[in-house]
Every structure is written in C-alpha cells, then in structure tokens.
Design a protein around this motif. Structure first.
Motif, PDB file in Angstrom:
ATOM      1  N   GLU A  12       6.340  21.959  -4.128  1.00 20.77           N
ATOM      2  CA  GLU A  12       6.573  21.466  -2.763  1.00 20.77           C
ATOM      3  C   GLU A  12       5.293  21.500  -1.962  1.00 20.77           C
ATOM      4  O   GLU A  12       4.977  20.547  -1.238  1.00 20.77           O
ATOM      5  N   GLN A  13       4.541  22.605  -2.074  1.00 16.64           N
ATOM      6  CA  GLN A  13       3.297  22.705  -1.309  1.00 16.64           C
ATOM      7  C   GLN A  13       2.274  21.688  -1.797  1.00 16.64           C
ATOM      8  O   GLN A  13       1.529  21.108  -0.999  1.00 16.64           O
ATOM      9  N   PHE A  14       2.250  21.462  -3.109  1.00 16.51           N
ATOM     10  CA  PHE A  14       1.350  20.449  -3.670  1.00 16.51           C
ATOM     11  C   PHE A  14       1.663  19.093  -3.055  1.00 16.51           C
ATOM     12  O   PHE A  14       0.770  18.346  -2.628  1.00 16.51           O
ATOM     13  N   LEU A  15       2.947  18.775  -2.994  1.00 16.27           N
ATOM     14  CA  LEU A  15       3.366  17.486  -2.436  1.00 16.27           C
ATOM     15  C   LEU A  15       2.973  17.375  -0.978  1.00 16.27           C
ATOM     16  O   LEU A  15       2.481  16.330  -0.519  1.00 16.27           O
ATOM     17  N   ASP A  16       3.160  18.472  -0.235  1.00 16.59           N
ATOM     18  CA  ASP A  16       2.804  18.452   1.183  1.00 16.59           C
ATOM     19  C   ASP A  16       1.316  18.191   1.369  1.00 16.59           C
ATOM     20  O   ASP A  16       0.919  17.416   2.250  1.00 16.59           O
ATOM     21  N   ARG A  17       0.492  18.807   0.501  1.00 19.69           N
ATOM     22  CA  ARG A  17      -0.954  18.592   0.627  1.00 19.69           C
ATOM     23  C   ARG A  17      -1.298  17.125   0.353  1.00 19.69           C
ATOM     24  O   ARG A  17      -2.115  16.523   1.045  1.00 19.69           O
ATOM     25  N   ARG A  18      -0.633  16.533  -0.661  1.00 16.10           N
ATOM     26  CA  ARG A  18      -0.926  15.130  -1.001  1.00 16.10           C
ATOM     27  C   ARG A  18      -0.492  14.205   0.127  1.00 16.10           C
ATOM     28  O   ARG A  18      -1.200  13.244   0.470  1.00 16.10           O
ATOM     29  N   LEU A  19       0.663  14.491   0.728  1.00 16.06           N
ATOM     30  CA  LEU A  19       1.136  13.620   1.806  1.00 16.06           C
ATOM     31  C   LEU A  19       0.222  13.744   3.018  1.00 16.06           C
ATOM     32  O   LEU A  19      -0.034  12.756   3.716  1.00 16.06           O
ATOM     33  N   GLU A  20      -0.282  14.969   3.254  1.00 15.96           N
ATOM     34  CA  GLU A  20      -1.206  15.166   4.368  1.00 15.96           C
ATOM     35  C   GLU A  20      -2.488  14.376   4.140  1.00 15.96           C
ATOM     36  O   GLU A  20      -2.994  13.711   5.045  1.00 15.96           O
ATOM     37  N   GLU A  21      -3.006  14.454   2.902  1.00 12.93           N
ATOM     38  CA  GLU A  21      -4.203  13.687   2.553  1.00 12.93           C
ATOM     39  C   GLU A  21      -3.983  12.211   2.792  1.00 12.93           C
ATOM     40  O   GLU A  21      -4.863  11.507   3.299  1.00 12.93           O
ATOM     41  N   LEU A  22      -2.808  11.747   2.419  1.00 14.60           N
ATOM     42  CA  LEU A  22      -2.511  10.329   2.569  1.00 14.60           C
ATOM     43  C   LEU A  22      -2.536   9.937   4.031  1.00 14.60           C
ATOM     44  O   LEU A  22      -3.093   8.914   4.419  1.00 14.60           O
ATOM     45  N   ARG A  23      -1.950  10.819   4.842  1.00 14.86           N
ATOM     46  CA  ARG A  23      -1.891  10.521   6.271  1.00 14.86           C
ATOM     47  C   ARG A  23      -3.308  10.448   6.855  1.00 14.86           C
ATOM     48  O   ARG A  23      -3.651   9.497   7.565  1.00 14.86           O
ATOM     49  N   GLY A  28      -5.234   7.523   5.251  1.00 11.80           N
ATOM     50  CA  GLY A  28      -4.739   6.233   5.743  1.00 11.80           C
ATOM     51  C   GLY A  28      -5.301   5.947   7.119  1.00 11.80           C
ATOM     52  O   GLY A  28      -5.765   4.838   7.410  1.00 11.80           O
ATOM     53  N   GLY A  29      -5.323   6.992   7.973  1.00 10.60           N
ATOM     54  CA  GLY A  29      -5.899   6.841   9.298  1.00 10.60           C
ATOM     55  C   GLY A  29      -7.380   6.518   9.215  1.00 10.60           C
ATOM     56  O   GLY A  29      -7.879   5.626   9.915  1.00 10.60           O
ATOM     57  N   ALA A  30      -8.098   7.195   8.331  1.00  8.60           N
ATOM     58  CA  ALA A  30      -9.539   6.978   8.197  1.00  8.60           C
ATOM     59  C   ALA A  30      -9.824   5.556   7.721  1.00  8.60           C
ATOM     60  O   ALA A  30     -10.716   4.888   8.260  1.00  8.60           O
ATOM     61  N   VAL A  31      -9.089   5.097   6.725  1.00 10.03           N
ATOM     62  CA  VAL A  31      -9.317   3.741   6.211  1.00 10.03           C
ATOM     63  C   VAL A  31      -9.023   2.714   7.295  1.00 10.03           C
ATOM     64  O   VAL A  31      -9.810   1.771   7.502  1.00 10.03           O
ATOM     65  N   GLY A  32      -7.933   2.922   8.017  1.00 14.25           N
ATOM     66  CA  GLY A  32      -7.587   1.988   9.085  1.00 14.25           C
ATOM     67  C   GLY A  32      -8.676   1.929  10.139  1.00 14.25           C
ATOM     68  O   GLY A  32      -9.092   0.843  10.584  1.00 14.25           O
ATOM     69  N   ASN A  33      -9.160   3.099  10.547  1.00 15.29           N
ATOM     70  CA  ASN A  33     -10.210   3.138  11.563  1.00 15.29           C
ATOM     71  C   ASN A  33     -11.488   2.478  11.077  1.00 15.29           C
ATOM     72  O   ASN A  33     -12.148   1.741  11.824  1.00 15.29           O
ATOM     73  N   THR A  37       0.828  -1.206   0.000  1.00 15.43           N
ATOM     74  CA  THR A  37       0.000   0.000   0.000  1.00 15.43           C
ATOM     75  C   THR A  37       0.860   1.253   0.000  1.00 15.43           C
ATOM     76  O   THR A  37       0.531   2.241  -0.652  1.00 15.43           O
ATOM     77  N   LYS A  38       1.990   1.206   0.699  1.00 14.82           N
ATOM     78  CA  LYS A  38       2.882   2.369   0.714  1.00 14.82           C
ATOM     79  C   LYS A  38       3.393   2.686  -0.685  1.00 14.82           C
ATOM     80  O   LYS A  38       3.412   3.841  -1.118  1.00 14.82           O
ATOM     81  N   ARG A  39       3.822   1.628  -1.391  1.00 17.48           N
ATOM     82  CA  ARG A  39       4.383   1.867  -2.718  1.00 17.48           C
ATOM     83  C   ARG A  39       3.316   2.313  -3.702  1.00 17.48           C
ATOM     84  O   ARG A  39       3.552   3.190  -4.535  1.00 17.48           O
ATOM     85  N   ALA A  40       2.125   1.715  -3.593  1.00 23.14           N
ATOM     86  CA  ALA A  40       1.047   2.108  -4.512  1.00 23.14           C
ATOM     87  C   ALA A  40       0.677   3.572  -4.286  1.00 23.14           C
ATOM     88  O   ALA A  40       0.528   4.341  -5.244  1.00 23.14           O
ATOM     89  N   SER A  41       0.545   3.969  -3.007  1.00 20.40           N
ATOM     90  CA  SER A  41       0.124   5.343  -2.745  1.00 20.40           C
ATOM     91  C   SER A  41       1.210   6.330  -3.161  1.00 20.40           C
ATOM     92  O   SER A  41       0.922   7.385  -3.726  1.00 20.40           O
ATOM     93  N   LEU A  42       2.470   5.979  -2.923  1.00 20.30           N
ATOM     94  CA  LEU A  42       3.539   6.902  -3.317  1.00 20.30           C
ATOM     95  C   LEU A  42       3.624   7.021  -4.832  1.00 20.30           C
ATOM     96  O   LEU A  42       3.904   8.095  -5.358  1.00 20.30           O
ATOM     97  N   SER A  43       3.351   5.921  -5.576  1.00 22.60           N
ATOM     98  CA  SER A  43       3.341   5.994  -7.045  1.00 22.60           C
ATOM     99  C   SER A  43       2.335   7.025  -7.509  1.00 22.60           C
ATOM    100  O   SER A  43       2.645   7.872  -8.350  1.00 22.60           O
TER     101      SER A  43
END
Lengths: 315, 251
Positions: free
Chosen positions: B209-220, B223-228, B181-187
């Motif tokens: 850079e800001q675009f990337l930060d927003r995407r990584l935040e979304e992922l975080r 990821g938490g929401a899906v896990g919960n 899942t980590k590799r798929a999401s990072l792709s």
C-alpha cells in the motif's frame, strides 16, 4: 494407373503402363464400370471425377503401389521436413500419463487412422514411454490398405512395443469403425490420410463416436494453399513439377504422385476444415476471449504447407 | 440483431456452411449498458481452468496444474490440448476473470470520494484478489510466462484492459489525450506494484500500500511538472514567433 483414358496394359512387375492397340486381358476392370452413370454420386480423385464407390478402391491401388518405398518418397518430396512435422505433431499432443504416487497407471488408448507404416504410432509410443514414463499406453494402428499395414507390422516386429502388446493392427475403413467401441479412445490421430477419404465428414463423425468425452481428435494434413502468395507460386511449381518426376524416377510410378499433389489441391482450406471439425461436434482449441468463429482452430506448419487441426470432444 | 455493412460483407464472404458459426455470438467491440457481454470463456474451458487454478498454489502455473484441473473437471489428461499455450492460458484466465470480477468486488456508495482515491482503492482490491486466490506466491512464475516473446502482446493487452477497467470504475470521464496518458501511467504503476507485492512479506500487504502511495504521489508531482514545462515551452515558442514577426520575418 489411369484406367479411364488410354487403352493399354500395366506390367505387374515394374508398374509401367504401356500403350497398346490391342486391349490386353490384364486390364483389371471391365470397360463398362468405368463410365459413371447419370444418377450416381461423384467425388474427386485428384483432378479426375469418379463415382464415389470407386474412390476407395483407386486410393487403395495408389497406396498399394507406394507402400514399399513410402518413407523414401516422403523424404525426397518434403526434403526430410516431414520428420519435423511428425515430431512436432506428437510432441504438441503429449501422449502418455505421468505416473504419480497416488494414481494407478491406466495408460491411454490411441487410435492412429491411416497410419499404416506406423510413423506416428512409433513416435507416440516413444514419447509416452521415454518422456512421460508411461508404459501402459497402447496404440491401435488402423489402415484401409493391407500393404501399408504390412509395412507397419514389419517396422514394429523388432520393437519392444510389439512384445509388450502395446501395438495392434486393424484393417478398417475410417468411415465405418465397427470394430471400435464408442467412447473408448483417448486420442484419435490421422496424419496425411484424411484427404484420401471419400467422405471426410463421415470420418469426423466416426471419430466423434469412438472418442471418450474429453478425448482429442488430431489431424496433420497438407493445406491447399500457402499464406504467402509468392511462396505459394514457388511451392506449386515444386509440387506439380518436381514431385511426379521424383515419383517416376525413384518409384517408377508417376501417376500415384500426380494423384498425391492433385489431392492436396482439392483438400479444403484450413478454415473450412476447422469448420467441418466443429460441425462434427468437437471443441476447437485456442478459442480465447478475443477469438471469434474458427479463426484460431489450427496451427500452420512451414508457412502453411501442412497444418495441424485438433478438436476435443465435450465432456 | 442488426448487421452493419461491414459485418454483412464479412458474413457474405464466408462459405455458406460456416455462416451460422460467424453469426453465433455477436460481440461488440465496445462496452454496452444495454447488452450484457457473453462470457469470455466457453463452459468447457472455464471448467478446466477454474479447477486448475485451485492447484496453482501447490503446483505453480504449470502443465501439471492444467492436467490435474482437467481430471477434476471430468475431462482426460489429453484434454489439455484445448490449451495450445499451456500454462500461460492459466495465467490469462486468472487475469481475465479478476479483471471482469473487479466491479463485483468493490462498489463506491460514497459519491464524494475523489477519482484518485477510487483508483487507489481499486488497485489495492485487485492486488488483494491475487492474495485471496492464493496465486501471489506463484505470481513470479506467471510474470515469467507473461514475459516470453510470444506472450508479450497478450500480456500487454490484458494490462491495458485492466488499467482501462480501473479508470472506468473510478468514474473517469475525460475525452482528451489525458484519457491515454492516464491509462498508460496507471498500467506502469500497477505493473510495478504487482511485482513489488510478490516480494512483500508484511501483514496485510501494508508495504505494498505504501509503495502504491509513493508511486501515485510521484505521478501527481510529475504530471504537474510535465504540464508546467509544456506550458512554459509554449509561451517561449509563442514569444519567439512574435519577436521574429516584429523584426519583419514573415511567419
């Protein structure tokens, strides 16, 4: 045309062979030379085994007899697909140098081996002139058989290339291209010819010698087997059933076309042939980071009926 | 050099004349610390493609760039027949060399840096490489070439290889399904950021850079929401099974 088995004579007009109880004097070769001596090296001529030094003359006899209706026969046997193959062959090679503002146009020197009737040579010159706007590229059409070259000369006689001196004809054996200097050719092509050579590896080595560093060897040839087993069975029925029959009906020459389909059967597989090209010193294209060995060194056409092999001489 | 039984079988199956070719460059399917990988491209290919890349800013990812590169490397115009896929091979060369060069471009002396921060730095460094080699203005052409049907498998393979490389260099040691899942999401994140970079006109690619930060935040967050959610579903399912058992259903 099989001189080894049945006694008989060949009518020179219609080329039909007749059985006869009396051996006629028209027979070309005396009986003694037909027997292969114990210590002589042999090679295959279709499914026959012949002495190596006889193969070239028998191939010459085959092509002398098919020269005049070569194109018609090709159309009938491949149902016209050979035109698509040759077009794709030439387009993928992309001969001709695009003229730029800075560079002086030099033109490429192309050597077309076993290209007697000029099919490929014509396409090369058309592509270079019309698509790449290159008016300097020239082609040397070479063939071991003078009748095939005669057909080529006829075809080019009315074209602008003959007048511009961009095509020349050379009668030569591909295994010994003494007339061609080393490292003088940009592109060496052989279309549907190399399976008739007695020593293919020697021809490949000659190709390596005459090509400039960076020059390209390109070969369009039939492959012995298709990839799909079912289609292969259908293809073999067509090959061995229909093609000699068409030869008999249209050209009155069953034996030449029987030789043709047998020689296809005896040709090495695409992978083996790619290995031979690599052995001659060429670099095979399409060898990317994941490719190993000779797996990707050729391109199959029409499910593997024919294949294009290319090699680049290292600089 | 030892041969596994499978490799030995393959060797014995090839015709004798071709065996030396098969045994030439033993390539492992995995990364090894003990053995260096052989170079990905032959010398001739690498020479032509590297000099062709220098023409990309002017000519784009085209056959002309390949031809100019071949001439520069001491080959002929016709030598571009070494590359049956044409300009796409130039794109692939850029992708492969940048991926393999990533470990040389960035090192992490500070051991306390978290894996997430390292991933961010690696992605930004790889994107910076696009700009440094001068291809970022022509990258949309490259993306177009990569999206052609015959090139899609290779492009996806390269993207997943890059994602794997970034996680590996960031120090990921997961051994469960999160590896995938980590590799798929990072792709996905990398592909989106790279496309964004081709339209970015800000200085030093700050917007990227800001675009990337927003995407990584979304992922975080995602990821938490899906896990919960999965945990909730698991509890509900378990509760349902226990309820049915208490009513006498034999499950």
């Amino acid at each position: 045309m099989r001189l080894s088995a049945t006694p008989g004579w060949v009518c020179n007009d219609c080329r039909r062979s007749f059985a006869s109880s009396v051996r006629a004097q028209q027979q070309q070769q005396p009986a003694s030379s037909q027997h292969v001596r114990q210590d002589e090296k042999t090679t295959h001529f279709g499914f026959d085994t012949v002495a190596e030094n006889l193969k070239a003359s028998r191939v010459a006899a085959v092509f002398s007899s098919v020269a005049s209706n070569y194109d018609t026969m090709n159309d009938l046997m491949s149902l016209g697909i050979h035109r698509l193959w040759k077009d794709h062959f030439v387009r993928s090679l992309n001969p001709g140098i695009r003229p730029t503002a800075s560079a002086q146009p030099q033109g490429q020197k192309i050597l077309d081996i076993a290209g007697g009737t000029g099919d490929i040579a014509f396409r090369m010159l058309d592509h270079a002139t019309n698509i790449n706007r290159d008016t300097q590229t020239s082609v040397i059409v070479s063939d071991i058989n003078p009748e095939m070259l005669g057909e080529g000369r006829k075809r080019f006689s009315t074209s602008p290339y003959q007048a511009a001196g961009r095509v020349s004809f050379m009668e030569a054996n591909a295994e010994q291209l003494d007339q061609v200097e080393s490292s003088s050719i940009d592109l060496y092509t052989v279309a549907f010819g190399i399976r008739n050579f007695t020593h293919k590896q020697k021809a490949l080595e000659e190709a390596f010698r005459v090509l400039k560093p960076g020059g390209v060897f390109a070969c369009l040839e039939f492959a012995p087997n298709l990839n799909n087993l079912l289609m292969n069975a259908v293809y073999k029925r067509w090959s061995f059933g229909a093609i000699p029959l068409i030869g008999q009906i249209v050209a009155a020459d069953r034996d030449s076309y029987q030789y043709l389909v047998e020689s296809i059967e005896k040709f090495p597989s695409q992978q083996e042939f790619a290995g031979m090209i690599r052995q001659a010193g060429f670099l095979l294209p399409g060898q990317g980071p994941e490719d190993e060995g000779v797996k990707a060194g050729w391109e199959d056409l029409t499910m593997g009926i024919a294949a294009i092999h290319k090699g680049v001489k290292p600089a | 050099m030892s041969l596994t039984p499978l490799a030995l079988r393959n060797v014995l199956r090839t015709p004798a004349s071709l065996r030396p070719l098969l045994l030439q460059s033993p390539r492992a399917c995995y990364h090894s610390y003990e053995h260096t990988q052989p170079p990905p491209y032959r010398d001739a290919d690498a020479a032509i493609l590297s000099s062709a890349l220098t023409y990309v800013p002017a000519q784009g990812f085209t056959q002309e760039a390949l031809t100019l590169g071949a001439k520069d490397a001491g080959y002929l115009d016709i030598s571009t027949n070494l590359f049956p896929k044409g300009a796409f091979e130039l794109v692939k060369y850029h992708l492969v060399t940048q991926r393999l060069g990533l470990k040389d471009r960035i090192q992490f002396p500070d051991e306390k840096m978290g894996v997430g921060r390292k991933v961010r730095s690696l992605v930004l460094e790889r994107l910076r490489a696009n700009a440094d080699t001068g291809v970022v203005n022509r990258w949309q052409e490259a993306l177009a070439l990569m999206s052609l049907a015959e090139n899609i498998p290779t492009s996806l393979r390269e993207l997943s290889a890059l994602s794997d490389e970034i996680w590996f260099l960031a120090g990921d040691v997961s051994v469960d399904t999160s590896w995938y899942t980590k590799r798929a999401s990072l792709s996905g994140i990398y592909a989106a950021t790279e496309i964004y970079q081709t339209t970015d006109q800000s200085t030093d690619f700050k917007d990227t850079e800001q675009f990337l930060d927003r995407r990584l935040e979304e992922l975080r967050v995602m990821g938490g929401a899906v896990g919960n959610t999965l945990e909730w579903v698991g509890f509900q399912g378990g509760a349902l099974v226990n309820l049915m058992r208490s009513k006498g259903v034999r499950i």
